[in-house]
Design a protein around this motif. Structure first.
Motif, PDB file in Angstrom:
ATOM      1  N   ASN A 167     -23.593 -44.294 -33.924  1.00 14.59           N
ATOM      2  CA  ASN A 167     -22.365 -43.910 -33.228  1.00 14.59           C
ATOM      3  C   ASN A 167     -21.940 -42.502 -33.615  1.00 14.59           C
ATOM      4  OD1 ASN A 167     -22.104 -46.282 -31.904  1.00 14.59           O
ATOM      5  ND2 ASN A 167     -20.470 -47.113 -33.162  1.00 14.59           N
ATOM      6  N   ALA A 168     -21.626 -41.683 -32.618  1.00 14.32           N
ATOM      7  CA  ALA A 168     -21.159 -40.333 -32.894  1.00 14.32           C
ATOM      8  C   ALA A 168     -19.670 -40.331 -33.173  1.00 14.32           C
ATOM      9  CB  ALA A 168     -21.480 -39.417 -31.731  1.00 14.32           C
ATOM     10  N   GLY A 169     -18.940 -41.370 -32.729  1.00 12.71           N
ATOM     11  CA  GLY A 169     -17.500 -41.419 -32.933  1.00 12.71           C
ATOM     12  C   GLY A 169     -16.791 -40.659 -31.821  1.00 12.71           C
ATOM     13  N   VAL A 170     -15.886 -39.761 -32.213  1.00 12.07           N
ATOM     14  CA  VAL A 170     -15.156 -38.937 -31.260  1.00 12.07           C
ATOM     15  C   VAL A 170     -15.722 -37.521 -31.333  1.00 12.07           C
ATOM     16  CG1 VAL A 170     -12.914 -38.052 -30.546  1.00 12.07           C
ATOM     17  CG2 VAL A 170     -13.089 -40.336 -31.569  1.00 12.07           C
ATOM     18  N   THR A 171     -16.235 -37.022 -30.221  1.00 21.06           N
ATOM     19  CA  THR A 171     -16.875 -35.717 -30.177  1.00 21.06           C
ATOM     20  C   THR A 171     -16.047 -34.742 -29.358  1.00 21.06           C
ATOM     21  OG1 THR A 171     -19.065 -36.750 -30.344  1.00 21.06           O
ATOM     22  CG2 THR A 171     -18.976 -34.467 -29.579  1.00 21.06           C
ATOM     23  N   GLN A 172     -15.712 -33.629 -29.954  1.00 23.65           N
ATOM     24  CA  GLN A 172     -14.946 -32.583 -29.262  1.00 23.65           C
ATOM     25  C   GLN A 172     -15.787 -31.325 -29.122  1.00 23.65           C
ATOM     26  OE1 GLN A 172     -10.874 -33.337 -31.648  1.00 23.65           O
ATOM     27  NE2 GLN A 172     -10.784 -31.602 -30.244  1.00 23.65           N
ATOM     28  N   THR A 173     -15.703 -30.717 -27.961  1.00 34.54           N
ATOM     29  CA  THR A 173     -16.327 -29.412 -27.744  1.00 34.54           C
ATOM     30  C   THR A 173     -15.417 -28.529 -26.905  1.00 34.54           C
ATOM     31  OG1 THR A 173     -17.496 -30.259 -25.786  1.00 34.54           O
ATOM     32  CG2 THR A 173     -18.693 -30.274 -27.880  1.00 34.54           C
ATOM     33  N   PRO A 174     -15.406 -27.193 -27.136  1.00 36.05           N
ATOM     34  CA  PRO A 174     -16.117 -26.512 -28.222  1.00 36.05           C
ATOM     35  C   PRO A 174     -15.356 -26.636 -29.543  1.00 36.05           C
ATOM     36  CG  PRO A 174     -14.814 -24.941 -26.998  1.00 36.05           C
ATOM     37  CD  PRO A 174     -14.610 -26.271 -26.304  1.00 36.05           C
ATOM     38  N   LYS A 175     -15.921 -26.146 -30.614  1.00 37.96           N
ATOM     39  CA  LYS A 175     -15.223 -26.126 -31.907  1.00 37.96           C
ATOM     40  C   LYS A 175     -14.302 -24.921 -32.003  1.00 37.96           C
ATOM     41  CE  LYS A 175     -18.741 -28.583 -34.574  1.00 37.96           C
ATOM     42  NZ  LYS A 175     -17.930 -29.829 -34.562  1.00 37.96           N
ATOM     43  N   PHE A 176     -14.666 -23.833 -31.405  1.00 38.76           N
ATOM     44  CA  PHE A 176     -13.860 -22.608 -31.409  1.00 38.76           C
ATOM     45  C   PHE A 176     -13.854 -22.017 -29.998  1.00 38.76           C
ATOM     46  CE2 PHE A 176     -13.553 -22.403 -35.965  1.00 38.76           C
ATOM     47  CZ  PHE A 176     -14.753 -22.917 -36.421  1.00 38.76           C
ATOM     48  N   GLN A 177     -12.730 -21.419 -29.631  1.00 37.13           N
ATOM     49  CA  GLN A 177     -12.650 -20.780 -28.325  1.00 37.13           C
ATOM     50  C   GLN A 177     -11.596 -19.688 -28.372  1.00 37.13           C
ATOM     51  OE1 GLN A 177     -14.565 -21.677 -25.381  1.00 37.13           O
ATOM     52  NE2 GLN A 177     -13.752 -19.669 -24.786  1.00 37.13           N
ATOM     53  N   VAL A 178     -11.922 -18.538 -27.778  1.00 38.77           N
ATOM     54  CA  VAL A 178     -10.956 -17.451 -27.615  1.00 38.77           C
ATOM     55  C   VAL A 178     -10.777 -17.212 -26.123  1.00 38.77           C
ATOM     56  CG1 VAL A 178     -10.421 -15.032 -28.080  1.00 38.77           C
ATOM     57  CG2 VAL A 178     -11.652 -16.376 -29.791  1.00 38.77           C
TER      58      VAL A 178
END
Lengths: 112, 113
Positions: B1-12
């Motif tokens: 299980n990956a769990g909760v995945t967020q993308t991106p990690k950084f953004q400007v």
């Protein structure tokens, strides 16, 4: 809406001492109170939670107490260790039972 | 299980640009939510969903849109980015209803210039 106040904002203790963080809430219908720990640069993680029909809950060195009459709850950490250093957030579930309101956090620093 | 995945990690972003923050969970959680974290402000709820096709506003919803077409995904859209939206954004999900025992993603650090 719900309002959650958390104190203190920072807390410094020596390793082995106890630490207590206190929160008050405004909505008397709130019935669920979790505590989250957030290490620097990491995600918040649940460490303990309590429901309004329970006055106290313990998990090893961590305990939470709830006083519904006074509308406050507290996190107690005994025998603190350097790895306990983190920001701790309390929260209260709102009367609609679908959302949480968080306190502003307490930065705990445990010195060796 | 990956769990909760967020993308991106950084953004400007530049002021006025739009973008979508992605959130996916593989735990079959019905409840999903978005929070923003600002220094000294704790975690503030933006939007939440109690199941596919159902969304609702949280404490600070202005300037953000969400949709929940599947159980797994809950994207957050910034319609026209403003410097006030500079923050760290966390997605969180829960198997149990009522925002109990939330699992958080690793966060997205967003800067709007």
């Amino acid at each position: 809406g719900e309002n959650v106040e958390q104190h203190p904002s920072t807390l410094s203790v020596q390793e082995g001492d106890s630490a207590v963080i206190k929160c008050t809430y405004s909505d008397s219908a709130s019935n669920y109170f979790p505590w989250y720990k957030q290490e620097l640069g990491k995600r918040p993680q649940l460490i303990i939670d309590i429901r309004s029909n329970v006055g106290e809950k313990k998990d090893q060195r961590i305990a939470v107490t709830l006083n519904k009459t006074a509308k406050h709850f507290s996190l107690h950490i005994t025998e603190t260790q350097p790895e306990d250093s983190a920001v701790y957030f309390c929260a209260a579930r709102n009367s609609g039972y679908s959302t949480l309101t968080f306190g502003k956090g307490t930065m705990l620093l445990v010195s060796p | 299980n990956a769990g909760v995945t967020q993308t991106p990690k950084f953004q400007v972003l530049k002021t006025g640009q739009s973008m979508t923050l992605q959130c996916a969970q593989d735990m079959n959680h019905e409840y999903m939510s978005w929070y923003r974290q600002d220094p000294g402000m704790g975690l503030r709820l933006i939007h939440y969903s109690v199941g596919a096709g159902i969304t609702d506003q949280g404490e600070v919803p202005n300037g953000y849109n969400v949709s929940r077409s599947t159980t797994e995904d809950f994207p957050l859209r910034l319609l026209s980015a403003a410097p006030s939206q500079t923050s760290v954004y966390f997605c969180a999900s829960s198997y149990q209803g009522g925002a109990e025992k939330l699992f958080f993603g690793s966060g997205t650090q967003l800067s709007v210039l």
